[in-house]
Design a protein around this motif. Sequence first.
Motif, PDB file in Angstrom:
ATOM      1  N   SER A 143       0.840  -1.199   0.000  1.00  0.00           N
ATOM      2  CA  SER A 143       0.000   0.000   0.000  1.00  0.00           C
ATOM      3  C   SER A 143       0.876   1.250   0.000  1.00  0.00           C
ATOM      4  N   ILE A 144       0.297   2.337  -0.431  1.00  0.00           N
ATOM      5  CA  ILE A 144       1.017   3.612  -0.449  1.00  0.00           C
ATOM      6  C   ILE A 144       1.445   3.986   0.961  1.00  0.00           C
ATOM      7  N   GLN A 145       0.556   3.834   1.913  1.00  0.00           N
ATOM      8  CA  GLN A 145       0.856   4.203   3.294  1.00  0.00           C
ATOM      9  C   GLN A 145       1.993   3.349   3.857  1.00  0.00           C
ATOM     10  N   GLN A 146       1.993   2.061   3.554  1.00  0.00           N
ATOM     11  CA  GLN A 146       3.071   1.192   4.028  1.00  0.00           C
ATOM     12  C   GLN A 146       4.399   1.571   3.370  1.00  0.00           C
ATOM     13  N   ILE A 171      10.998   6.035  11.953  1.00  0.00           N
ATOM     14  CA  ILE A 171       9.716   5.340  11.830  1.00  0.00           C
ATOM     15  C   ILE A 171       8.867   5.707  13.037  1.00  0.00           C
ATOM     16  N   LEU A 172       7.649   6.148  12.774  1.00  0.00           N
ATOM     17  CA  LEU A 172       6.695   6.502  13.825  1.00  0.00           C
ATOM     18  C   LEU A 172       5.549   5.509  13.763  1.00  0.00           C
ATOM     19  N   LEU A 173       5.326   4.780  14.838  1.00  0.00           N
ATOM     20  CA  LEU A 173       4.343   3.699  14.838  1.00  0.00           C
ATOM     21  C   LEU A 173       3.069   4.031  15.614  1.00  0.00           C
ATOM     22  N   GLU A 174       3.030   5.160  16.282  1.00  0.00           N
ATOM     23  CA  GLU A 174       1.907   5.473  17.167  1.00  0.00           C
ATOM     24  C   GLU A 174       0.554   5.483  16.467  1.00  0.00           C
ATOM     25  N   ASN A 175       0.507   5.869  15.216  1.00  0.00           N
ATOM     26  CA  ASN A 175      -0.768   6.020  14.516  1.00  0.00           C
ATOM     27  C   ASN A 175      -1.230   4.761  13.783  1.00  0.00           C
ATOM     28  N   PHE A 176      -0.516   3.659  13.967  1.00  0.00           N
ATOM     29  CA  PHE A 176      -0.845   2.448  13.228  1.00  0.00           C
ATOM     30  C   PHE A 176      -1.285   1.335  14.170  1.00  0.00           C
ATOM     31  N   ASP A 177      -2.214   0.510  13.678  1.00  0.00           N
ATOM     32  CA  ASP A 177      -2.665  -0.617  14.482  1.00  0.00           C
ATOM     33  C   ASP A 177      -1.732  -1.811  14.285  1.00  0.00           C
ATOM     34  N   ALA A 178      -1.933  -2.846  15.092  1.00  0.00           N
ATOM     35  CA  ALA A 178      -1.057  -4.019  15.066  1.00  0.00           C
ATOM     36  C   ALA A 178      -1.069  -4.716  13.716  1.00  0.00           C
ATOM     37  N   SER A 179      -2.214  -4.754  13.044  1.00  0.00           N
ATOM     38  CA  SER A 179      -2.313  -5.405  11.740  1.00  0.00           C
ATOM     39  C   SER A 179      -1.426  -4.700  10.705  1.00  0.00           C
ATOM     40  N   PHE A 180      -1.469  -3.372  10.707  1.00  0.00           N
ATOM     41  CA  PHE A 180      -0.638  -2.588   9.784  1.00  0.00           C
ATOM     42  C   PHE A 180       0.842  -2.839  10.067  1.00  0.00           C
ATOM     43  N   LEU A 236       3.734  -4.475   7.780  1.00  0.00           N
ATOM     44  CA  LEU A 236       4.933  -3.680   7.562  1.00  0.00           C
ATOM     45  C   LEU A 236       6.190  -4.492   7.870  1.00  0.00           C
ATOM     46  N   MET A 237       6.109  -5.327   8.895  1.00  0.00           N
ATOM     47  CA  MET A 237       7.232  -6.184   9.252  1.00  0.00           C
ATOM     48  C   MET A 237       7.572  -7.139   8.104  1.00  0.00           C
ATOM     49  N   PHE A 238       6.559  -7.689   7.457  1.00  0.00           N
ATOM     50  CA  PHE A 238       6.810  -8.581   6.321  1.00  0.00           C
ATOM     51  C   PHE A 238       7.436  -7.831   5.154  1.00  0.00           C
ATOM     52  N   PHE A 239       6.981  -6.607   4.903  1.00  0.00           N
ATOM     53  CA  PHE A 239       7.590  -5.813   3.833  1.00  0.00           C
ATOM     54  C   PHE A 239       9.026  -5.443   4.182  1.00  0.00           C
ATOM     55  N   LEU A 278      10.363  -3.924  14.438  1.00  0.00           N
ATOM     56  CA  LEU A 278       8.907  -4.089  14.363  1.00  0.00           C
ATOM     57  C   LEU A 278       8.458  -5.354  15.084  1.00  0.00           C
ATOM     58  N   GLU A 279       9.223  -6.425  14.936  1.00  0.00           N
ATOM     59  CA  GLU A 279       8.887  -7.669  15.632  1.00  0.00           C
ATOM     60  C   GLU A 279       8.928  -7.463  17.148  1.00  0.00           C
ATOM     61  N   SER A 280       9.962  -6.815  17.633  1.00  0.00           N
ATOM     62  CA  SER A 280      10.069  -6.547  19.062  1.00  0.00           C
ATOM     63  C   SER A 280       8.944  -5.639  19.536  1.00  0.00           C
ATOM     64  N   TYR A 281       8.609  -4.648  18.739  1.00  0.00           N
ATOM     65  CA  TYR A 281       7.541  -3.713  19.081  1.00  0.00           C
ATOM     66  C   TYR A 281       6.205  -4.458  19.220  1.00  0.00           C
ATOM     67  N   LEU A 282       5.927  -5.348  18.273  1.00  0.00           N
ATOM     68  CA  LEU A 282       4.685  -6.109  18.311  1.00  0.00           C
ATOM     69  C   LEU A 282       4.606  -7.030  19.533  1.00  0.00           C
ATOM     70  N   ILE A 283       5.722  -7.629  19.879  1.00  0.00           N
ATOM     71  CA  ILE A 283       5.746  -8.526  21.032  1.00  0.00           C
ATOM     72  C   ILE A 283       5.535  -7.727  22.318  1.00  0.00           C
TER      73      ILE A 283
END
Length: 127
Positions: free
Chosen positions: A75-78, A91-100, A104-107, A120-125
């Motif tokens: 996606s454009i946003q990603q 990278i600012l992650l505050e405005n994104f949900d876990a799914s996004f 993003l981690m896969f990309f 990103l993996e550490s952030y999600l955990i």
Amino acid sequence: MAIKLLDKLANDYLELLDDKEDFNVIIKVGESSDTKIFQAHSAILRYRSLYFRNKLATVNKDENNIKTVTLKHISIQQFEVIIKYIYGGVILLENFDASFIFKLMFFAHEFFLNELANHLESYLIKE
């Protein structure tokens, strides 16, 4: 003694994304009905991402010495998050949900941005 003043450097590189001069790569992102054009610099892309190093090696230049890469699967946003990371290490992650962030981690893995993918993996955990 080394002094690291990286904030200004990161901001200067991020400003390159908005500079309409001296770019030599066009990245078309999104589906045909909703596409955004990013103007980029091959030197930065190649040195920050093995994906772009390999991709740009296989793309021919047009009559204006511009290489074009099309990315329909992100996606454009990603991609905006990815390109800002490539240019400025920001990278600012505050405005994104876990799914996004998960996508993003896969990309980040796809673009061989290991530092970002691991963060990103550490952030999600943690979150």
